[in-house]
Structure formats: C-alpha cells, structure tokens
Write a protein that holds these residues in place. Sequence first.
Motif, mmCIF file in Angstrom:
data_model
loop_
_atom_site.group_PDB
_atom_site.id
_atom_site.type_symbol
_atom_site.label_atom_id
_atom_site.label_comp_id
_atom_site.label_asym_id
_atom_site.label_seq_id
_atom_site.Cartn_x
_atom_site.Cartn_y
_atom_site.Cartn_z
ATOM 1 N N GLU A 1 0.828 -1.207 0.000
ATOM 2 C CA GLU A 1 0.000 0.000 0.000
ATOM 3 C C GLU A 1 0.863 1.259 0.000
ATOM 4 O O GLU A 1 0.603 2.198 -0.751
ATOM 5 C CB GLU A 1 -0.940 0.027 1.204
ATOM 6 N N ILE A 2 1.890 1.281 0.814
ATOM 7 C CA ILE A 2 2.666 2.501 0.968
ATOM 8 C C ILE A 2 3.586 2.754 -0.216
ATOM 9 O O ILE A 2 3.893 3.903 -0.540
ATOM 10 C CB ILE A 2 3.477 2.460 2.286
ATOM 11 N N THR A 3 4.002 1.697 -0.919
ATOM 12 C CA THR A 3 4.940 1.889 -2.033
ATOM 13 C C THR A 3 4.338 2.715 -3.168
ATOM 14 O O THR A 3 4.929 3.719 -3.572
ATOM 15 C CB THR A 3 5.446 0.540 -2.562
ATOM 16 N N PHE B 1 -2.219 15.055 4.212
ATOM 17 C CA PHE B 1 -1.757 14.369 5.415
ATOM 18 C C PHE B 1 -2.781 13.334 5.867
ATOM 19 O O PHE B 1 -2.413 12.277 6.409
ATOM 20 C CB PHE B 1 -1.518 15.401 6.519
ATOM 21 N N ASP B 2 -4.055 13.619 5.632
ATOM 22 C CA ASP B 2 -5.112 12.687 6.030
ATOM 23 C C ASP B 2 -5.003 11.356 5.294
ATOM 24 O O ASP B 2 -5.415 10.314 5.831
ATOM 25 C CB ASP B 2 -6.491 13.304 5.775
ATOM 26 N N VAL B 3 -4.470 11.371 4.076
ATOM 27 C CA VAL B 3 -4.276 10.120 3.340
ATOM 28 C C VAL B 3 -3.338 9.204 4.120
ATOM 29 O O VAL B 3 -3.570 8.001 4.255
ATOM 30 C CB VAL B 3 -3.707 10.389 1.932
ATOM 31 N N VAL B 4 -2.279 9.788 4.663
ATOM 32 C CA VAL B 4 -1.306 9.015 5.437
ATOM 33 C C VAL B 4 -1.910 8.590 6.779
ATOM 34 O O VAL B 4 -1.764 7.435 7.198
ATOM 35 C CB VAL B 4 -0.022 9.839 5.668
ATOM 36 N N ARG C 1 -5.784 2.637 9.771
ATOM 37 C CA ARG C 1 -6.350 1.340 9.395
ATOM 38 C C ARG C 1 -5.382 0.217 9.716
ATOM 39 O O ARG C 1 -5.782 -0.877 10.135
ATOM 40 C CB ARG C 1 -6.695 1.333 7.900
ATOM 41 N N GLY C 2 -4.094 0.469 9.525
ATOM 42 C CA GLY C 2 -3.094 -0.552 9.828
ATOM 43 C C GLY C 2 -3.027 -0.864 11.307
ATOM 44 O O GLY C 2 -2.904 -2.036 11.697
ATOM 45 N N ARG D 1 -0.127 10.239 14.588
ATOM 46 C CA ARG D 1 0.377 11.476 13.984
ATOM 47 C C ARG D 1 1.900 11.516 13.985
ATOM 48 O O ARG D 1 2.515 12.066 13.071
ATOM 49 C CB ARG D 1 -0.208 12.705 14.688
ATOM 50 N N GLY D 2 2.496 10.946 15.011
ATOM 51 C CA GLY D 2 3.948 10.858 15.037
ATOM 52 C C GLY D 2 4.457 9.942 13.932
ATOM 53 O O GLY D 2 5.454 10.244 13.257
ATOM 54 N N GLN D 3 3.785 8.817 13.743
ATOM 55 C CA GLN D 3 4.158 7.910 12.662
ATOM 56 C C GLN D 3 3.981 8.574 11.301
ATOM 57 O O GLN D 3 4.822 8.434 10.407
ATOM 58 C CB GLN D 3 3.317 6.637 12.741
ATOM 59 N N ALA D 4 2.871 9.301 11.152
ATOM 60 C CA ALA D 4 2.612 9.968 9.875
ATOM 61 C C ALA D 4 3.653 11.054 9.614
ATOM 62 O O ALA D 4 4.082 11.253 8.472
ATOM 63 C CB ALA D 4 1.206 10.578 9.884
ATOM 64 N N THR D 5 4.066 11.746 10.658
ATOM 65 C CA THR D 5 5.088 12.777 10.498
ATOM 66 C C THR D 5 6.405 12.167 10.048
ATOM 67 O O THR D 5 7.102 12.711 9.179
ATOM 68 C CB THR D 5 5.292 13.542 11.822
#
Length: 205
Positions: free
Chosen positions: A90-92, A133-136, A142-143, A155-159
Amino acid sequence: MTDVQNRPYHHGDLRRAIIETALDMLRDDKNWQFTLREVARRAGVSHAAPYKHFPDKAALLVELAMIGFDRLREALAGAKPEAPQSLLEEITPISLAYVAFGTDNPALYRLMFSAEEGRAVGMHLDQRALAVFDVVLDMLGRGQAAGTIRKRPVRGQATAAWALIHGITLLAIDGLLVPEKVGSAPLDAAIATLVDGLAIPQPNT
C-alpha cells in the motif's frame, strides 16, 4: 513560455485565467519571482484585473499552493491499491506517486512548502493541505486497527513517513540521489526501511 495569443481571455473567467497563467509561469520560469503585472500582461488582461480576485501577489501564491495540494491529494488517492496484501504494497505506490508529483512539478512543489513571507504554517493548516496528510493518517490508522502497524501515536508515525518521503522528493528534484552515494534504488530502500519501522512483524515473514 505560454503564448498569450493561444490563451484568449473569456469574459467571466478572469479568476481562472489569472490562476492558469500564473501556474504556467511558475512551471516555465521555475520560480515565483513574477509580478502580478507580468501575470496580467501574459494573461492578456489589464494590469488592475488580478486585484479583482487577489489583493496581492501573496494571496495568488497561496491559491497556487492550494491547487498543488489538491492535485497531490488526487495523485495519492489515484495511486492507492484496491486490495493491498501488506503495508509495503500500500505505501509503495502512494510514496512513488508523491515523489513523482514533486519531480514533475518542482516549482509548484517548492512553493507548497515555502516558508517565505510566513505563508507556510497558515497554508499547512488549511483543510486542502491537511487532506494530503489525512491520506497518510488514514492508511496508518487502518493498519493499527488491523494489527499490522505498531500501536504508537499515529500522527507521530505519519510525520515520520512524511518527513522521509518529503526529503526524498527534494533530493530527487535537486538531482542528488546519485547512485554512487545512495545506491541504485534509494526510494525503494527508504520505503522498506520506513515499513520495517512501522509494521508489526507477521508470522512467516
């Protein structure tokens, strides 16, 4: 440069004409050092026309940046796989779409993250910018819910994810991802490292 004669201004479309002309100039000139007077001249309108929709150049630049965020969000949403089997799957594609957007639109991308004239903080709190940012956040949330991503402040992970991909994007724009320094597939390696830090090890992996 875009020829004004090929972009006739139609009455009632002034705002769009100004924005599209400014976007063309941003792409062609690779910077935003142009003036509103230059935008008006190239759009084929009076020097005072842009002020009917934008009080100053800074307001026009903010709108250009917001359009950039809109387009980036669309690019990320379009890259999202329908049924990814893992976080890496998903992230790739999302990460690749992010970097591709930046390298395809270098001046626009730099404008979106420019701190000139104190614009950056306000722009990044606008909902159109937050939507990227909401996409991330959605992907990581979900994960975590599915038990595939470590339970840490999302939010820390997304940052961390944003900082890594943003940095890679800027390096790519500047042509600094030279194989002799970072290897032949730096983006793939960076994504794999990011996923290793986010994902909970699964059985048989």
